[in-house]
Design an enzyme around this catalytic site. Structure first.
Site, PDB file in Angstrom:
ATOM      1  N   TYR A  20      97.165 -83.335 -26.743  1.00 51.56           N
ATOM      2  CA  TYR A  20      97.846 -83.577 -25.471  1.00 51.56           C
ATOM      3  C   TYR A  20      97.606 -82.424 -24.493  1.00 51.56           C
ATOM      4  CZ  TYR A  20      99.991 -87.615 -27.641  1.00 51.56           C
ATOM      5  OH  TYR A  20     100.172 -88.823 -28.243  1.00 51.56           O
ATOM      6  N   TYR A 148     107.860 -92.336 -33.336  1.00 52.64           N
ATOM      7  CA  TYR A 148     106.472 -91.874 -33.209  1.00 52.64           C
ATOM      8  C   TYR A 148     105.706 -92.238 -34.484  1.00 52.64           C
ATOM      9  CZ  TYR A 148     102.264 -89.174 -32.722  1.00 52.64           C
ATOM     10  OH  TYR A 148     100.941 -88.830 -32.663  1.00 52.64           O
ATOM     11  N   ASP A 248     107.666 -95.080 -42.445  1.00 54.96           N
ATOM     12  CA  ASP A 248     106.701 -94.045 -42.104  1.00 54.96           C
ATOM     13  C   ASP A 248     107.310 -92.691 -42.480  1.00 54.96           C
ATOM     14  OD1 ASP A 248     105.140 -92.121 -40.937  1.00 54.96           O
ATOM     15  OD2 ASP A 248     104.968 -93.109 -38.986  1.00 54.96           O
ATOM     16  N   LYS A 277     100.653 -85.854 -43.334  1.00 53.27           N
ATOM     17  CA  LYS A 277     101.039 -84.471 -43.049  1.00 53.27           C
ATOM     18  C   LYS A 277     101.217 -83.576 -44.281  1.00 53.27           C
ATOM     19  CE  LYS A 277     102.928 -84.646 -38.400  1.00 53.27           C
ATOM     20  NZ  LYS A 277     103.023 -85.993 -37.845  1.00 53.27           N
TER      21      LYS A 277
END
Ligand SMILES: *Cc1c(COP(=O)(O)O)cnc(C)c1O
Length: 427
Positions: A20, A148, A248, A277
Site C-alpha cells: 500500500y 480483511y 480465516d 502468516k
C-alpha cells in the site's frame, strides 16, 4: 554489504513498491540489516524492539537456531520439487500436524503460497462443493464489515467494501453480501441483536455458498475482538440455512488469541479453515486451506472430478520443513502460559493510554494490544517517532497495535508499551 544505508534507501524510493505504497508520497522507510530474537538491526546501526512480529507471523523470534537448522537441513536434501504426482515427508508431516491440531473434522489440507491464495482456494472449494450438490446457484459469499481476507480479487471481494475501496474495482469484483460486524466485545455479555444482520441475509438469499469470517479477532480491517457467542450462533445459522462456514485464521492461528485456534473460544469447527502468516513462524511464505470430508467428497464427486487448483510452488519442502519445526517448537514450549503473561502485561501497561486525549479505546486479547485513536495520525511524523523511541510499531489508520513475538521478555514488552504511551501522548 555492497550498498550503504543511503544507497539502499535511494534505490528503494526509485524502484520498489511496498505494501500500500506511493512513489509520489512515500512513507518513511528503514533498511534492516539483520534481525535476531525480538530485535531488528537497521542498516544505519540503530536497533528496534519489534512489536509487529512482521505482521503476526514471527512467533519464536528472528534467527531462531532450530528454524535455521530446519531450513538448512531441508535445503541440503531438496529445496523444491513439483507437487503434481510427487510428495515428500515435510509436506505429509506438516499436513498430519495441521489435521491433528486444528478443530475437529478438518481432515484434508491444500497447501499454497500465501494467505490470499488460501482464501481463493477456500472460496473455490465452496463453489465446487455446491456445484457438485446440484446447487450451482449457491455462488455468493457473506462476509463481515471491517473484515480483511487478502488482496487478490476473490479475497478482496469479501474484504470490507469501504476500507477495501471496492468502488475502484467494481467492474471486476464479484458482488458479495456484507453482514454488520458484531458489536459485542470479547469479554462482554452478548447482545442478541448483533445477529440480526447476518440472520436476515441468510434467511432472504438462496444463492449463498458460504459465510467467511475471521473468528474472534478481525485483524487488518479494524483490530476488533468480538464475542464467541456470535461465532457459535453463526455456525448454527450456517447449518440451518445449508451454507458452509469458512474461518480465516491466517492472523489468529497458532496461539495468538490465547487458544491454539480462535475457533476454540466458541468450541466450533468451520467447514473450511485458512491458515497462513504464522504457519512457518515467520520464516517463509506458506499457507494452508483445510476442509472436512463432506466438502472434499463433494468436490471430488463433482463434474470436474478434481479440485481445480495447483500452484507451481505447492507444498514447497523448505517452507513445509520450517512450518513443521515451528509447530514442534510451539507445542514443546509453554505457549499458553506465555500468551497469558503477555496478555496480563499488555492490559496493565496499555490501560493508562486510555486517559490520553487522542485515545478512544484500548483493547487487549491474548498477545494482541490495540490503542485506537480518534483519527488517523500523520505517519510522516508518527513512524519516525516510534523509531526514535527504539521500537518497531506500525500503526494502521487510527489503530496503534502490537502483537510481539511470543519470546518477547517483560522488559521488551515494557519498552513497546512505554514507547506507545510516550509517542501517543506527544501527538
Ligand atoms: C494477512 C491476512 C490475509 C492475507 O494473507 P497474505 O499472505 O497477505 O496474502 C488474509 N486473511 C487474514 C485474516 C489476514 O490477516
Amino acid at each position: 554489504m555492497q550498498l550503504t544505508n543511503d544507497e539502499i534507501l535511494a534505490l528503494d524510493r526509485q524502484h520498489v513498491w511496498h505494501p500500500y505504497s506511493s512513489f509520489l508520497n512515500p512513507s518513511p522507510t528503514y533498511a534492516v540489516a539483520s534481525a535476531s530474537g525480538v530485535t531488528l538491526t537497521l542498516a544505519d546501526g540503530r536497533t528496534l524492539i519489534d512489536g509487529m512480529s512482521s505482521w503476526w507471523s514471527v512467533l519464536h523470534g528472528y534467527n531462531h537456531p532450530r528454524l535455521n537448522a530446519a531450513l538448512r537441513n531441508q535445503s541440503e536434501a531438496m529445496s523444491h520439487v513439483m507437487f503434481g504426482g510427487l510428495t515428500h515427508e515435510p509436506a505429509v508431516s506438516l499436513c498430519q500436524q495441521l489435521v491433528r491440531l486444528s478443530p475437529p473434522g478438518l481432515n484434508k489440507v491444500f497447501l499454497s503460497d500465501s494467505g490470499s491464495v488460501s482464501v481463493e482456494v477456500a472460496m473455490k472449494m465452496a463453489l465446487q462443493f455446491w456445484h457438485s450438490q446440484g446447487r450451482p446457484e449457491k455462488h455468493r459469499f457473506v462476509a463481515l464489515t471491517n473484515g480483511y481476507h487478502g488482496d487478490t480479487f476473490g479475497a478482496m471481494s469479501v474484504c470490507d467494501p469501504v476500507t477495501g475501496m471496492h468502488h475502484l474495482f467494481s467492474r471486476n469484483l464479484q458482488q458479495q453480501y456484507f453482514a454488520t460486524r458484531p458489536s459485542s466485545r470479547f469479554d462482554a455479555p452478548f447482545d442478541e441483536s448483533d445477529l440480526a444482520s447476518i440472520r436476515e441475509l441468510l434467511a432472504t438469499h438462496s444463492d449463498i455458498a458460504a459465510v467467511i469470517l475471521e473468528p474472534i479477532v478481525q485483524g487488518a480491517g479494524g483490530m476488533w475482538m468480538y464475542s464467541p457467542e456470535y461465532l457459535k450462533a453463526v455456525r448454527e445459522l450456517c447449518d440451518q440455512h445449508q451454507v458452509l462456514l469458512i474461518a480465516d485464521e491466517i492472523a489468529t492461528g497458532f496461539g495468538r488469541t490465547g487458544k491454539l485456534f480462535a475457533c476454540e473460544h466458541a468450541g466450533i469447527s468451520p467447514d473450511i479453515l485458512c491458515l497462513g502468516k504464522t504457519l512457518t513462524g515467520g520464516y517463509m511464505t506458506l499457507a494452508a486451506t483445510l476442509c472436512n470430508d463432506q466438502v472434499s467428497d463433494g468436490i471430488c464427486r463433482g463434474e470436474a472430478g478434481v479440485f481445480m487448483h495447483g500452484p507451481t510452488f505447492m507444498g514447497n519442502p523448505l517452507a513445509c520443513a520450517v512450518a513443521g519445526e515451528s509447530i514442534r517448537l510451539l507445542l514443546e514450549g509453554n505457549w499458553q502460559e506465555r500468551i497469558g503473561t503477555i496478555e496480563a502485561q499488555l492490559r496493565r501497561e496499555l490501560e493508562p493510554c486510555r486517559e490520553l486525549d487522542r485515545v478512544v479505546d484500548v483493547r487487549v486479547l491474548g498477545g494482541i494490544g490495540v490503542v485506537e485513536l480518534d483519527q488517523a495520525p500523520d505517519m510522516q511524523t508518527l513512524q519516525p517517532a516510534f523509531v526514535e523511541a527504539g521500537i518497531w510499531v506500525r500503526p494502521f489508520g487510527r489503530l496503534v497495535y502490537i502483537m510481539p513475538p511470543y519470546v518477547a521478555s517483560e522488559s521488551e514488552i515494557s519498552a513497546l508499551t512505554g514507547g506507545i504511551y510516550s509517542v501517543v501522548s506527544a501527538l
